[in-house]
Structures are given as C-alpha cells and as structure tokens.
Design an enzyme around this catalytic site. Structure first.
Site, PDB file in Angstrom:
ATOM      1  N   ASP A 195       1.635  -5.060  55.306  1.00  0.00           N
ATOM      2  CA  ASP A 195       2.528  -4.179  56.057  1.00  0.00           C
ATOM      3  C   ASP A 195       2.102  -2.724  55.969  1.00  0.00           C
ATOM      4  OD1 ASP A 195       3.899  -6.506  56.489  1.00  0.00           O
ATOM      5  OD2 ASP A 195       5.864  -5.636  56.103  1.00  0.00           O
TER       6      ASP A 195
ATOM      7  N   CYS B 120       2.871 -10.849  49.174  1.00  0.00           N
ATOM      8  CA  CYS B 120       3.350  -9.666  49.895  1.00  0.00           C
ATOM      9  C   CYS B 120       4.461  -9.981  50.890  1.00  0.00           C
ATOM     10  CB  CYS B 120       2.171  -8.939  50.526  1.00  0.00           C
ATOM     11  SG  CYS B 120       1.107  -8.182  49.256  1.00  0.00           S
ATOM     12  N   ASP B 121       4.810  -8.977  51.681  1.00  0.00           N
ATOM     13  CA  ASP B 121       6.108  -8.879  52.324  1.00  0.00           C
ATOM     14  C   ASP B 121       6.604 -10.127  53.049  1.00  0.00           C
ATOM     15  OD1 ASP B 121       5.484  -6.347  51.473  1.00  0.00           O
ATOM     16  OD2 ASP B 121       6.455  -5.373  53.134  1.00  0.00           O
ATOM     17  N   LYS B 122       5.883 -10.596  54.054  1.00  0.00           N
ATOM     18  CA  LYS B 122       6.379 -11.737  54.833  1.00  0.00           C
ATOM     19  C   LYS B 122       5.841 -13.060  54.318  1.00  0.00           C
ATOM     20  CE  LYS B 122       8.133  -8.463  56.916  1.00  0.00           C
ATOM     21  NZ  LYS B 122       7.437  -7.519  56.044  1.00  0.00           N
TER      22      LYS B 122
ATOM     23  N   CYS C 278       2.285  -3.584  46.092  1.00  0.00           N
ATOM     24  CA  CYS C 278       2.502  -2.157  45.812  1.00  0.00           C
ATOM     25  C   CYS C 278       3.564  -1.941  44.749  1.00  0.00           C
ATOM     26  CB  CYS C 278       2.848  -1.429  47.096  1.00  0.00           C
ATOM     27  SG  CYS C 278       1.499  -1.431  48.311  1.00  0.00           S
TER      28      CYS C 278
ATOM     29  N   GLU D 141       8.763  -2.075  60.941  1.00  0.00           N
ATOM     30  CA  GLU D 141       9.222  -1.205  59.865  1.00  0.00           C
ATOM     31  C   GLU D 141       8.977   0.246  60.256  1.00  0.00           C
ATOM     32  OE1 GLU D 141       8.671  -4.038  55.944  1.00  0.00           O
ATOM     33  OE2 GLU D 141       7.287  -2.359  56.244  1.00  0.00           O
TER      34      GLU D 141
ATOM     35  N   SER E 284      10.637  -0.259  55.684  1.00  0.00           N
ATOM     36  CA  SER E 284       9.879  -0.726  54.538  1.00  0.00           C
ATOM     37  C   SER E 284      10.752  -0.619  53.291  1.00  0.00           C
ATOM     38  CB  SER E 284       8.632   0.141  54.362  1.00  0.00           C
ATOM     39  OG  SER E 284       8.082  -0.020  53.082  1.00  0.00           O
TER      40      SER E 284
END
Length: 556
Positions: free
Chosen positions: A78, A119-121, A191, A442, A468
């Site tokens: 992202d 990570c995100d998704k 992150c 985002e 985000s």
C-alpha cells in the site's frame, strides 16, 4: 483425511504418479497434506523475507509427520501504491487473494493450511479464504519492521509522508527529507507503527487464528523463525482434532478482536476487514458492533502514528496476550473460546501480565476512557463513517467549517500543497468509495499533506474513501452511502457548513433534508457516473462490491 480423495485407491494411481513426480516418497504421500500459502515477493518490504519463514513452517510440519506443499498468492504494498492509480487496486486485491487460495485449495484437497501473509490486504484476504474454506488453518505473519532511527528518535513511514508537506511548506530542507526517507525503513517487515498490517496481524491473535506473538515479534528476530516452526507443528494438531476456522472465528472471537482493536487504537481499515471476514463466514458483525464496543473498551496504547511507541515497544511490553490479560480484569473479553493453540484464551493469557505500563496503560487508568476508533453517523453518513479518534488532537474533536469539495484525491492534494486550503476548512473528497473509486483508495497522501503543512490543528477531512493506518488527525473515512451510490456526500457543495462532533459521534451537513434530497434528485437525473476504471478487474469489482458500511464485500 481430506486428501485421501486425491491419493487413495486404484483409481487414483494417475494422481499418485503425479505426486511421485514432485519427488515425494510413498511415506510422504501417505501423510496429511498441508498447504503452505506463501505471499513472498520482491516488491513488498514486509514480504521479502517470507521464504525463510515458509521454510521454517515446513520444517515444523515435517517434524510433526506432515507433508508440506507450498503455493503462492499475490500482494500489493500500500505504501508504494499510495497517491496514484495503483491504490485503486489495493482493496480489490483482498478478494483476489481469497479467491486464489480458495481455488487452489479446492483443486488440491489439503488436510490443513498454514497461511503466511504480512501486509495490509494480504492478511484479511487469507483470513477470508480460511473462513470460507473452513479446513484446519493456522496464520503466521512475517512480523513488523523495526522502527527507523534519526537523531536518536524512532521514526516510521508516516513521518516520511508528512515530511513531504513539511518540505513543501519550507519547514525542512531537501537534505533533511533525504535523511528521513533513508532512515525510516531499516529492513524487512511490515511498517513499524500500528498501521493496517500490524493491526490485522495483532487481531489475528485476538481472533484465535495466530499463535501468541504473531502480531508483535519483530520480523528480524529469531523468535519469528521459531514461531513459524511452532505454527507448522500446530497445524498438525488441528488436523488431528479437526478444529476448523469456523470453530474458532465465532461471533465472540470477532467481539474479542474489536475489543483489542479499541484498546490498541488500531487502523480504521479494521472496520472494513473484520466485518468482511465475518460476512464470508456468515457471522453478523457490523459497524454497530464497533460503535457499541468503543463505548465500553478503554484505549490503552499510544502507538505510531498516534504516539511515539512502535511495534517493538508493544512486543517488549508483553504484546497482545498482555493487552488481553489487562482487558480481562474488566471482563471485557470472551475468554472461554478456542484458539489454534488448542488452548482457550483464558489459558493463553493467565500468565502474561503487562511488562511495561508506560507502553500498555492499566485498564483502571487508560489513555482514553473510550476505544481508539469512533463510528460517526448523521445526515451526511446515514450508514456510518469512522475516525481514528485516538489520533485526533483535542482541539479537533469538535469542528465545524465550510466544505471544500474535490472529486478525487489528486485534486485535493494539489489544493493542499498549493496553499488553497484555509484554516477551519473541511475538505471533502468523494467518488473514492468502493464503487466510485473504484477500490476505495487510502488517503494517506492527503492527510499527511495536511499534517506536514501544519494544518492538522485547524483542518478536517472527510471522504467516502479510506485512510492508511498511518493516518492521524481529524480524518473521517468510509462515509456511507458513498457518492457513487447517491449518498448525501454527493450533495455537498463548496461553502456548505459541516460539523464533526466526535464525542457525540455525529457527522452533519448543515442544510435541510429537503435540500439534500433536491440536490440528489438533480444528480440522479444526470444519470449514472461511470467509475474511473472502465475495463478489467476493478471495473468488474465496481459492479458487484458492497458498501463500505458492510465491509466492501462480494455477494456470497
């Protein structure tokens, strides 16, 4: 065993022949087949080290007399997709990931799965696949990145995004920006702050789908390798006991996840992912559950971007087990529920006290009385919206100002960077929802620009898009219904007064309902607004995806 339908009996001689082609021995073919889902790639910092973890998972499976069979899925970073068309594909990749895992796992009848995201998704995509497939599954993430360090201060990616605005406004030099971008991300891992990836990895523990430490052990620590080996062993016990995701991810465990989320002050994206995972498992979880629990659960942590602490600090303080132990003192959790460890939540957390109360505050003396996320409703968001209230400055908890309306993130960022936004304004970014974006981008670029330009104490932002986990400030996302579905946000005009009242959970457009409906009728009369992507996957996505208020899901 489920895999027996593929490998036992005379009629399966051709199948066994193909399995021998893999180099498997007769003994290995007779053992339980465990699919190991690997999302490693060379473009996401959180995924560049996953091959090593996957090898550890496979070692754990073999040590417990199983046969690991690895396959892959996709992932998008992202941070790298932020601020351009690529971000339109991020949320949509969640369903692609789930579908790809489902397709392989139905084509090959595994007895169990170990999923390795970070990570995100990718994390919610794998959890969606797990609950839909409902075969024994353990999730083991890649772990968080260590915080960067500059002049003795811990930093992360959020500070680099904000530094762009600081440079544009003349607050820092190009040399300072160069140093910041060089030092913020020191190596492998998701992150370092409590952004979406780390929030979801922590909530995987709270859901009971990950082993203790899944959310907080740093990516580069040897403990992460050991955790992966233990995950490989754990899946064999789950297969033996036939303990499945739907036995673990119950309504009560989803409530636990939301409760931990509120205590952490996690990413607003959890208001998309938790209801979506539940939906695909036919468990009824809505924004109302977030709203209800936010009133009951205290906020205990001060993690970046809301504060100075990072994931390594949370881990040192005891991690998710310690937070759950602290919350259990207020009977805020369902503790008699199953987890992938074979133990109940109660058994897992009974000997895990908080090790550092400066990182995780006592439940009797929290940072905030209420949870770190707040659901706002009103005539501008009849179906709801969400704000990371833990990251809002006190002076912005109540704000009213004139609307400055933009039809895309790019146009809003241009206005912010070119000093076209005044103190007191409420920036409205619309047609960035699940359908209208498409893909619900985002908005970290815009919110970071507000902070970097020094406007976070006087300017608010609302959008039918999302933010985000690194976003801070009075940033209200997921406004539903979205503009593309003719929600009230489509009716806002420049100069309209908008009120954001976080303590009273209200988001109001200061015009009459009659005027709102008149404006919407005019918009409807002009016909449907076509999405910004008119072909391929995201066009198809825009045709079928649901509202953000229900998790931006596909129909079952």
């Amino acid at each position: 065993m489920r895999s027996d339908i593929m490998k036992k009996g005379i009629s399966r001689a051709p199948h066994r022949s193909l399995l021998y082609a893999l180099g498997l021995t007769k003994d290995e073919i007779q053992r339980p087949f465990i699919g190991v889902v690997n999302s490693a790639n060379e473009i996401i910092p959180g995924h560049i080290h996953l091959n090593r973890l996957v090898e550890a998972v496979k070692a754990g499976i073999r040590s417990a007399h199983g046969t690991p069979l690895e396959f892959s899925t996709i992932g998008i970073c992202d941070g790298l997709a932020m601020g351009h068309t690529g971000m339109k594909y991020s949320l949509g990749s969640r369903e692609l990931i789930a579908d790809s895992i489902e397709a392989v796992s139905m084509g090959i009848p595994f007895d169990g799965l170990v999923m390795v995201p970070n990570c995100d998704k990718i994390v919610p995509g794998m959890l969606i696949a797990a609950i839909r497939l409902n075969i024994p599954t353990v999730v083991v993430s890649g772990g968080p990145m260590l915080a960067g360090n500059m002049d003795g201060k811990k930093i992360g990616t959020d500070k680099v995004f904000e530094a762009v605005g600081s440079f544009k406004s003349g607050k820092i030099s190009k040399e300072e920006l160069d140093m910041l971008e060089y030092h913020a991300c020191p190596g492998a891992g998701s992150c370092s702050g409590l952004y979406t990836a780390n929030t979801m990895n922590c909530l995987t523990e709270a859901l009971g789908m990950g082993l203790p430490g899944n959310g907080t052990i740093p990516a580069v620590h040897a403990d992460r390798i050991r955790l992966a080996k233990e995950a490989g062993k754990a899946i064999m016990a789950l297969v033996q006991d036939d303990l499945r995701p739907c036995d673990i991810m119950t309504k009560e465990s989803f409530f636990n996840a939301i409760t931990v989320d509120m205590a952490l002050g996690g990413s607003t994206n959890t208001a998309l992912h938790i209801p979506a995972i539940a939906y695909y498992g036919e468990v009824d979880i809505t924004l109302e559950d977030f709203e209800s629990l936010s009133e009951k659960v205290p906020h205990l942590c001060n993690l970046a971007p809301s504060g100075p602490d990072h994931m390594e600090d949370l881990h040192r303080a005891g991690g998710i087990p310690a937070i759950m132990n602290e919350l259990s003192k207020r009977s805020s959790l369902y503790t008699d529920i199953k987890t992938v460890t074979g133990k109940t939540i109660s058994e897992l957390i009974k000997d895990t006290p908080v090790k550092d109360y400066s990182i995780i505050t006592p439940v009797e003396n929290p940072r905030h009385k209420f949870g770190g996320l707040t659901v706002l409703k009103g005539n501008l968001a009849p179906d709801g919206s969400i704000v990371k209230s833990a990251a809002v400055l006190p002076e912005m908890m109540v704000h009213e100002g004139p609307a400055r309306v933009y039809e895309s993130e790019e146009s809003a960022v241009d206005a912010i960077m070119n000093n076209k936004i005044n103190k007191g304004d409420v920036i409205v970014i619309r047609h960035e929802g699940p359908k209208g974006g498409p893909g619900m981008r985002e908005m970290l670029t815009s919110t970071s620009a507000i902070a970097g330009m020094g406007l976070d104490k006087s300017v608010a932002l609302i959008t039918d898009g999302r933010f985000s986990g690194a976003t801070r400030g009075s940033s209200v996302g997921h406004v539903s219904p979205e503009a593309a579905a003719f929600g009230p946000i489509a009716a806002v005009k420049d100069g309209d007064r908008i009120e954001i009242n976080i303590p009273e959970k209200r988001l109001s457009l200061k015009i009459s309902d009659k005027e709102v409906e008149k404006r919407l009728d005019e918009i409807r009369s002009r016909g449907e607004r076509h999405p910004n992507i008119a072909r391929g996957y995201m066009y198809r996505y825009s045709r079928i995806v649901s509202s953000a208020a229900s998790g931006a899901v596909f129909p079952l």
